[in-house]
Design an enzyme around this catalytic site. Structure first.
Site, PDB file in Angstrom:
ATOM      1  N   CYS A   1     -22.397   4.988  -6.799  1.00 55.13           N
ATOM      2  CA  CYS A   1     -21.552   6.386  -6.645  1.00 55.13           C
ATOM      3  C   CYS A   1     -22.419   7.255  -6.004  1.00 55.13           C
ATOM      4  O   CYS A   1     -22.942   7.710  -6.742  1.00 55.13           O
ATOM      5  CB  CYS A   1     -20.445   6.590  -7.263  1.00 55.13           C
ATOM      6  SG  CYS A   1     -19.703   7.320  -6.115  1.00 55.13           S
TER       7      CYS A   1
ATOM      8  N   CYS B   1     -14.806  11.438  -4.533  1.00 57.88           N
ATOM      9  CA  CYS B   1     -14.658  10.244  -4.008  1.00 57.88           C
ATOM     10  C   CYS B   1     -14.651  10.340  -2.438  1.00 57.88           C
ATOM     11  O   CYS B   1     -14.305  11.012  -2.302  1.00 57.88           O
ATOM     12  CB  CYS B   1     -14.053   9.281  -4.244  1.00 57.88           C
ATOM     13  SG  CYS B   1     -14.064   7.760  -3.694  1.00 57.88           S
TER      14      CYS B   1
ATOM     15  N   ASP C   1       0.749  -1.502  -0.099  1.00 60.64           N
ATOM     16  CA  ASP C   1       0.127   0.242   0.294  1.00 60.64           C
ATOM     17  C   ASP C   1       0.544   1.233  -0.173  1.00 60.64           C
ATOM     18  O   ASP C   1       0.468   1.758  -1.242  1.00 60.64           O
ATOM     19  CB  ASP C   1      -1.240   0.035   1.245  1.00 60.64           C
ATOM     20  CG  ASP C   1      -1.786   1.113   1.327  1.00 60.64           C
ATOM     21  OD1 ASP C   1      -1.809   1.725   0.274  1.00 60.64           O
ATOM     22  OD2 ASP C   1      -2.366   1.855   1.898  1.00 60.64           O
TER      23      ASP C   1
ATOM     24  N   CYS D   1     -16.887  -7.826 -16.107  1.00 64.08           N
ATOM     25  CA  CYS D   1     -17.382  -6.932 -15.653  1.00 64.08           C
ATOM     26  C   CYS D   1     -19.383  -7.027 -16.011  1.00 64.08           C
ATOM     27  O   CYS D   1     -20.398  -6.717 -16.352  1.00 64.08           O
ATOM     28  CB  CYS D   1     -17.430  -5.449 -15.879  1.00 64.08           C
ATOM     29  SG  CYS D   1     -16.278  -5.568 -13.945  1.00 64.08           S
TER      30      CYS D   1
ATOM     31  N   CYS E   1     -15.758   4.719   2.438  1.00 63.62           N
ATOM     32  CA  CYS E   1     -16.844   4.523   1.053  1.00 63.62           C
ATOM     33  C   CYS E   1     -16.621   3.095   1.348  1.00 63.62           C
ATOM     34  O   CYS E   1     -15.992   2.591   0.151  1.00 63.62           O
ATOM     35  CB  CYS E   1     -17.544   5.751   0.707  1.00 63.62           C
ATOM     36  SG  CYS E   1     -18.838   5.373  -0.304  1.00 63.62           S
TER      37      CYS E   1
END
Length: 348
Positions: free
Chosen positions: A200, A216, A136, A190, A243
């Protein structure tokens, strides 16, 4: 693949599972050649917002060799944090703050780094090689590398999606000088689904597979240090850290096996549904105590209270006004402004 390499790979994968990783794959160091170009286009658009380190590390981040020229193979690993309850359950509980699933348990940085180092030690013990471990915070593009290694694919929400773990994987990588047999890159599955984009609340996806971080909620509540843009505050609802909306609605989560979740990521009771009144009352010492051992600790007290003030303004709970009025005099001007806005919203 010769017998020695086959045994090495089998042993490596078994050891990875023993250390708590649910996903494992190998890619050549040059297996994601378009990554640097796509990263540059994204940065040039300004969609990274205040994340200036993305610009500063772009050359090293664009490819494994840009960071370490000697790398030949990338071992990509994933650790599941699949939730056993509905991540959207608090949407109708405005008096509580919503914390992203990934941050409700132990700090994944620490846990994954320890596991990566243990796996690296195992690999070095099998024979001479050089390697580096990353999770990360390093300039590594984990998601395209994981796709190249066959762990899953980057969905339209730009996060990795796995057939076995859904959208709930922490990623880590080991760069090595070993020439390991690569896995087949994962296909994108997808199809015509746009559930993540439609979900969103702040319209942060200008197009499929493209994210504007400036809109975001995860970026706004975690990375962004200044005032939250006025036009996005109501859409934040009661989200105070991250989120999960775009992840939660992905149909592939139906197949996520929660038994594969690393038990270190079981949610802590106090982080599942914290009361906004408790969050508004936090001082620095309280914040450090409550969020010790959590990835949330990195944002500090002021950003958390700012986020809680925005959520309070959206809550429709006039009982929070006295606390917010006190915070309107907070030494931090961003906290004070958010609290004043919330008072106005609840008093309207």
């Amino acid at each position: 693949m010769d017998e020695g390499k086959t045994k090495l790979r089998q042993g490596l994968e078994e050891e990875a599972k023993h250390l708590g990783f649910s996903a494992f794959g190998i890619a050549r160091a040059d297996a994601a050649p378009k990554t640097a170009e796509r990263l540059r286009e994204w940065l040039d658009s300004g969609a990274h917002g205040d994340m200036i380190w993305m610009e500063e590390t772009a050359e090293r981040r664009g490819s494994p060799a840009g960071l370490w020229p000697e790398v030949r193979s990338v071992i990509s690993l994933g650790m599941s944090y699949a939730p056993t309850t509905d991540p959207l359950a608090l949407a109708d509980a405005p008096e509580h703050g919503r914390i992203s699933v990934y941050a409700q348990g132990a700090d994944y940085h620490d846990l994954i780094k320890r596991a990566l180092k243990a796996l690296a030690r195992w690999l070095v013990a099998q024979g001479e090689c050089d390697l580096k471990v990353f999770v990360d915070t390093a300039p590594v593009m984990e998601k395209p590398l994981a796709e190249a290694a066959g762990l899953g694919w980057q969905g339209k929400h730009t996060n990795l999606v796995s057939r076995e773990d859904g959208s709930w994987l922490f990623l880590g990588a080991i760069y090595t000088t070993l020439e390991l047999e690569p896995d087949v890159p994962h296909r994108v599955h997808c199809g015509s689904c746009n559930a993540c984009i439609a979900a969103c609340p702040t319209d942060a996806f200008p197009a499929p597979y493209r994210l504007d971080a400036r809109r975001c909620i995860s970026y706004l509540t975690i990375e962004h240090k200044g005032p939250i843009p006025y036009e996005l505050r109501e859409a934040m609802g009661n989200r105070i850290y991250g989120c999960d909306d775009c992840l939660s609605v992905c149909p592939w989560n139906r197949f996520a096996d929660t038994a594969r979740r690393n038990q270190a990521f079981v949610p802590r009771a106090e982080l599942v549904a914290p009361a906004l009144s408790d969050l508004l009352a936090l001082d620095d010492a309280d914040f450090r105590k409550v969020f010790a051992g959590s990835p949330i600790k990195r944002i500090g007290r002021n950003r958390m209270v700012r986020n809680a003030a925005i959520a309070a303004g959206n809550s429709g709970q006039p009982a929070l006004i006295p606390q917010l009025r006190s915070l309107a005099a907070d030494p931090d001007p961003v906290v004070a402004e958010a609290a004043s806005w919330a008072v106005g919203k609840l008093s309207a």
